[in-house]
Design a protein around this motif. Structure first.
Motif, PDB file in Angstrom:
ATOM      1  N   TYR A   1       2.067  -1.485   0.586  1.00  0.00           N
ATOM      2  CA  TYR A   1       2.430  -0.904   2.349  1.00  0.00           C
ATOM      3  C   TYR A   1       3.447  -1.314   3.132  1.00  0.00           C
ATOM      4  O   TYR A   1       4.030  -0.481   3.657  1.00  0.00           O
TER       5      TYR A   1
ATOM      6  N   LEU B   1       3.186  10.416   2.995  1.00  0.00           N
ATOM      7  CA  LEU B   1       3.026   8.832   3.846  1.00  0.00           C
ATOM      8  C   LEU B   1       1.763   9.520   4.655  1.00  0.00           C
ATOM      9  O   LEU B   1       1.012   8.529   5.269  1.00  0.00           O
TER      10      LEU B   1
ATOM     11  N   LEU C   1       5.192   5.083  -3.819  1.00  0.00           N
ATOM     12  CA  LEU C   1       3.886   5.564  -2.941  1.00  0.00           C
ATOM     13  C   LEU C   1       2.817   5.616  -3.872  1.00  0.00           C
ATOM     14  O   LEU C   1       1.525   5.706  -4.016  1.00  0.00           O
TER      15      LEU C   1
END
Length: 469
Positions: free
Chosen positions: A45, A68, A268
């Protein structure tokens, strides 16, 4: 690993005190995965925040930004909230759906990559003919050098990997029928394997050869498919220097963008897998340890920075000091826990059900996949015994590939067809029966390449490949 946890694992392997050891094993294992996943989530993150601050593709890509944003929302609803229980099932479904969708999109990006690699092969081999530059080549000396490079290592896997790379770059000088022989022999290696293994291999070959394009290929990134279509329709025999330069410029810009996209998708998916694992483990964690609380505080700080588009707060950097080295320690513990997971599930299924801890074990099986090196692994694939791929099954798959390849070869130029063959070669297991057979293949391939531009390009690529080691 704690002494008592090591003892539990040892006793389970000896089938001792199973009724008390299985719950203790499950609780210790799930706690380790919870903390490990939290730390990994914080790291990824944090990296994503840096990527966003650097104005990468994530800031310009509508799809990536939307995913996101959804993750930001789910984090707020779960890890930052004490009222998850009623919504737990819905949240798991949501993150699972996001993961499946990102996986599908990544399949499309992989297809773009396969296509661009094929056209890069073509463009490389016509370069010297168009630019009129030269690269010195002495076929016999190069063949000897390549052969020596292949067998410099004693590790068989390293040698086989090198052979695949080299055969994927050598000039393709064989008939279509001879190529199909190689294909048939390759598939026959899988006779007796699980059908799913054969299916996966065939699917990989189809993708690398552009024989099967995923759903959404045309629409996901139309600006990329337009460049691929341009490359497909180009007459490489009549290219002049100016057109070649313009084509190379478009190719370079497209590959750079694709590389950035793939990098962001991989990051991601790391975040998604970490978050998914945390959500699966969290209901079974009775009390958060201090380092887990530290991770949640760091995530809150990063979350606020994302939403405000501000700088990462000091609390996040301070938190890293408190969790330093913990990830490595937990990773080693998890490997030991995981080493007996499959045996526990298969050998003690009835006891697990009787103790009503079947759900925690189902979650542990899923978590083990999420924390594996295969970012896009299928979480729903069953581990039940599969059917064996017999000779008839292999023959049917071979026939399917031959039909697809014949259709492809019939409507594409010789340059593209050779690039496809080379791409498939680089993905096939090694079929040579001896070092002499490999030596003969290298010498024949180089000595029978009458196209000087292609020969020079191959020589340069092979030299660079050998120098990189």
């Amino acid at each position: 690993m704690k002494k008592e946890d090591r003892k539990i694992i040892k006793e389970i392997t000896k089938h001792k005190d199973i009724e008390s050891n299985l719950p203790a094993y499950a609780n210790a294992y799930i706690n380790a995965t919870y903390q490990y996943s939290l730390i990994h989530l914080v790291l990824n993150y944090y990296t994503m925040k840096e990527v966003q601050d650097d104005a990468g593709e994530i800031t310009r890509d509508e799809y990536l930004s939307k995913v996101l944003s959804d993750i930001h929302t789910l984090l707020f609803q779960t890890l930052f909230s004490d009222d998850l229980k009623d919504e737990e099932g819905d949240v798991i479904k949501a993150i699972h759906s996001i993961r499946e969708d990102v996986t599908k999109r990544m399949t499309i990006l992989t297809a773009y990559t396969d296509a661009l690699q094929i056209y890069e092969y073509v463009l490389n081999r016509i370069e010297y003919g168009i630019t009129k530059e030269t690269y010195p080549v002495e076929e016999s000396a190069l063949a000897a050098k390549v052969f020596q490079y292949l067998f410099r290592d004693n590790d068989k896997m390293v040698v086989n990997s090198k052979i695949q790379m080299v055969t994927g770059q050598l000039p393709i000088r064989m008939t279509k029928n001879r190529f199909f022989e190689y294909l048939t022999n390759t598939l026959n290696i899988y006779c007796g394997a699980d059908q799913s293994s054969v299916d996966d291999f065939v699917a990989m070959l189809k993708s690398s050869a552009l024989l099967e394009l995923p759903e959404g290929y045309e629409d996901a990134y139309p600006e990329i498919t337009q460049v691929i279509q341009l490359l497909e329709q180009t007459d490489y025999k009549t290219l002049d220097f100016t057109t070649y330069q313009a084509l190379m410029e478009q190719f370079s810009m497209t590959t750079s963008r694709l590389t950035a996209l793939v990098s962001d998708y991989l990051l991601l998916m790391e975040i998604i897998n970490d978050f998914y694992a945390v959500l699966l483990a969290r209901p079974y964690v009775k009390k958060d340890e201090e380092r887990a609380k530290t991770c949640v505080a760091m995530l809150k700080g990063l979350h606020a920075a994302f939403l405000s588009e501000g700088e990462i707060p000091e609390v996040v950097d301070e938190g890293f000091e408190q969790i330093e080295g913990v990830q490595e320690q937990l990773g080693e513990d998890i490997l030991q826990f995981e080493s007996i997971l499959q045996d526990v599930v298969s050998e003690h299924k009835e006891t697990v059900n009787w103790l009503m801890i079947d759900k925690i074990f189902a979650n542990l099986l899923k978590i083990s996949k999420l924390l594996s090196n295969s970012l896009f692994i299928d979480l729903d694939k069953s581990d039940v015994e599969e059917k064996e791929a017999d000779s008839d099954y292999i023959a049917a798959k071979n026939k399917e590939l031959v039909v697809l390849l014949n259709n492809f070869f019939g409507c594409h130029s010789k340059e593209i067809n050779r690039a496809v063959m080379a791409s498939m070669f680089s993905n096939m297991p090694v079929l040579f029966n001896s070092q002499q057979e490999i030596k003969d293949y290298i010498e024949y391939s180089l000595n029978h390449c009458s196209n000087e531009s292609e020969l020079m390009a191959c020589a340069k690529i092979l030299e660079e490949m050998m120098e990189e080691e």
